[in-house]
Scaffold this motif. Structure first.
Motif, short mmCIF file in Angstrom:
data_model
loop_
_atom_site.label_atom_id
_atom_site.label_comp_id
_atom_site.label_asym_id
_atom_site.label_seq_id
_atom_site.Cartn_x
_atom_site.Cartn_y
_atom_site.Cartn_z
N MET A 20 0.80 -1.18 -0.06
CA MET A 20 0.03 0.08 -0.05
C MET A 20 0.84 1.29 -0.05
SD MET A 20 -3.00 -1.13 2.51
CE MET A 20 -3.71 0.56 2.57
N LYS A 21 1.93 1.28 0.88
CA LYS A 21 2.72 2.62 0.74
C LYS A 21 3.50 2.50 -0.59
CE LYS A 21 4.03 1.61 5.68
NZ LYS A 21 4.98 1.56 6.70
N GLY A 22 3.71 1.42 -1.30
CA GLY A 22 4.71 1.60 -2.46
C GLY A 22 3.68 2.27 -3.42
N VAL A 23 2.18 1.88 -3.48
CA VAL A 23 1.40 2.49 -4.43
C VAL A 23 1.03 3.88 -3.93
CG1 VAL A 23 -1.20 2.53 -4.85
CG2 VAL A 23 0.06 0.05 -4.69
N ILE A 24 1.03 4.21 -2.72
CA ILE A 24 0.85 5.58 -2.37
C ILE A 24 2.18 6.59 -3.20
CG2 ILE A 24 0.75 7.37 -0.53
CD1 ILE A 24 -0.78 5.25 1.03
N TRP A 25 3.19 5.92 -2.63
CA TRP A 25 4.55 6.77 -3.02
C TRP A 25 4.79 6.77 -4.39
CZ3 TRP A 25 7.00 4.26 1.76
CH2 TRP A 25 7.08 5.06 2.66
N SER A 26 4.15 5.79 -5.22
CA SER A 26 4.29 6.01 -6.58
C SER A 26 3.35 6.83 -7.53
CB SER A 26 3.69 4.50 -7.47
OG SER A 26 4.57 3.74 -6.91
N ILE A 27 2.27 7.37 -6.75
CA ILE A 27 1.57 8.35 -7.18
C ILE A 27 1.95 9.89 -6.27
CG2 ILE A 27 -1.03 9.28 -7.21
CD1 ILE A 27 -1.72 6.27 -7.18
N ALA A 28 2.09 9.83 -4.89
CA ALA A 28 2.38 10.82 -4.42
C ALA A 28 3.39 10.95 -3.73
CB ALA A 28 1.17 11.28 -3.52
N PRO A 29 4.73 10.88 -4.09
CA PRO A 29 6.13 10.73 -3.52
C PRO A 29 6.26 11.66 -2.39
CG PRO A 29 6.23 11.71 -5.87
CD PRO A 29 5.00 11.13 -5.70
N GLN A 30 5.81 12.67 -2.33
CA GLN A 30 5.95 13.54 -1.21
C GLN A 30 5.15 13.21 0.24
OE1 GLN A 30 3.72 13.90 -3.76
NE2 GLN A 30 1.74 14.83 -2.54
N ALA A 31 4.35 12.31 -0.09
CA ALA A 31 3.27 11.86 1.13
C ALA A 31 4.13 11.37 2.34
CB ALA A 31 2.31 11.02 0.66
#
Length: 264
Positions: A20-31
């Motif tokens: 889940m973290k990988g998906v998030i950072w792939s779209i919003a790397p600043q999160a």
């Protein structure tokens, strides 16, 4: 910089929270991503809802809370997102946000709910068993990137809400329920200070064990002693000093707790 929290029943062994973290950072790397917990009891929606209630208010305004305890994944249950006061919620429409919704209602703060029906904000391929990865994580990432909530789905007014357990008045006091058991084996209930006006002149009965009066701190009891006190959330908790009340009493969530006022 947006903060995204994760709360799931996925455990730590199989890598699901990491995906889940990988998906998030792939779209919003600043999160920035904060793990609330991944050790909710499997399929225990109520535990997830109460844990979210205890933790979400301590995050700053604008935080996006992804909560996935989802026994209905792949069925007709809706994926939803919401703005609850100054925070966002993303997850299944199964009552996980109930306690937060009730808090917003009691405070009169605005809320907005949408049915996540815009697949352009999901992963390209969506499985029937992992919406945490395929729908909820990408939606949270798009929110973090500034996509407005209204663009993510159609508005709804009827989110699923749980019937949260409430204390009941009795002839001599109150009857409550066990709501959570923490890592230390402390047993938390839904009883609060307004239900127990006198700390010393009450008796607490749980699973056949009786405790007279309340302590202020763990240090007011002796090692191994069974005590009752108000925990950090203001809930009546049954504890064993330097031990596990859950192991000694053998109770589970839902067990009844009786508080009796000894004198009028």
């Amino acid at each position: 910089m947006s903060i995204i929290t994760l709360l799931t029943d996925f455990g730590l062994k199989d890598g699901y929270p990491g995906v889940m973290k990988g998906v998030i950072w792939s779209i919003a790397p600043q999160a920035q991503i904060a793990d609330i917990t991944h050790l909710i009891q499997p399929q225990n929606i109520l535990e997830g809802a109460l844990t979210l209630e205890r933790t979400a208010p301590f995050f700053p305004p604008g935080t996006i809370h992804v909560a996935v305890v989802d026994p209905g994944v792949g069925t007709q249950r809706r994926p939803i997102a919401a703005r609850l006061g100054e925070h966002y919620f993303v997850g299944p429409d199964n009552g996980l946000c109930t306690a937060l919704v009730e808090s917003c209602r009691s405070s009169g703060v605005p809320m907005q709910f949408v049915h996540l029906n815009q697949p352009q904000f999901w992963l390209a391929e969506v499985s029937n068993v992992f919406h945490g990865r395929d729908i909820f994580s990408p939606v949270a990432a798009h929110l973090a990137n500034g996509i407005p909530l209204s663009a993510l789905g159609a508005p709804i007014e009827d989110p699923v809400l749980l019937a949260l357990p409430r204390p009941q008045r009795t002839a001599r006091g109150w009857q409550g329920q066990v709501t959570l058991v923490d890592h230390f084996g402390n047993i938390s209930t839904n009883l609060e200070p307004q239900h127990i006006p006198s700390m010393g002149d009450v008796e607490i009965n749980l699973a056949g064990f009786r405790i007279h009066g309340l302590k202020r701190t763990f240090g007011d009891g002796q090692p191994g002693e069974l005590v009752a006190l108000f925990d950090s959330e203001g809930k009546l908790s049954i504890c064993v000093v330097n031990g596990s009340a859950a192991a000694r009493l053998g109770v589970q969530v839902g067990a009844q707790v009786e508080v009796t006022q000894l004198h009028d």
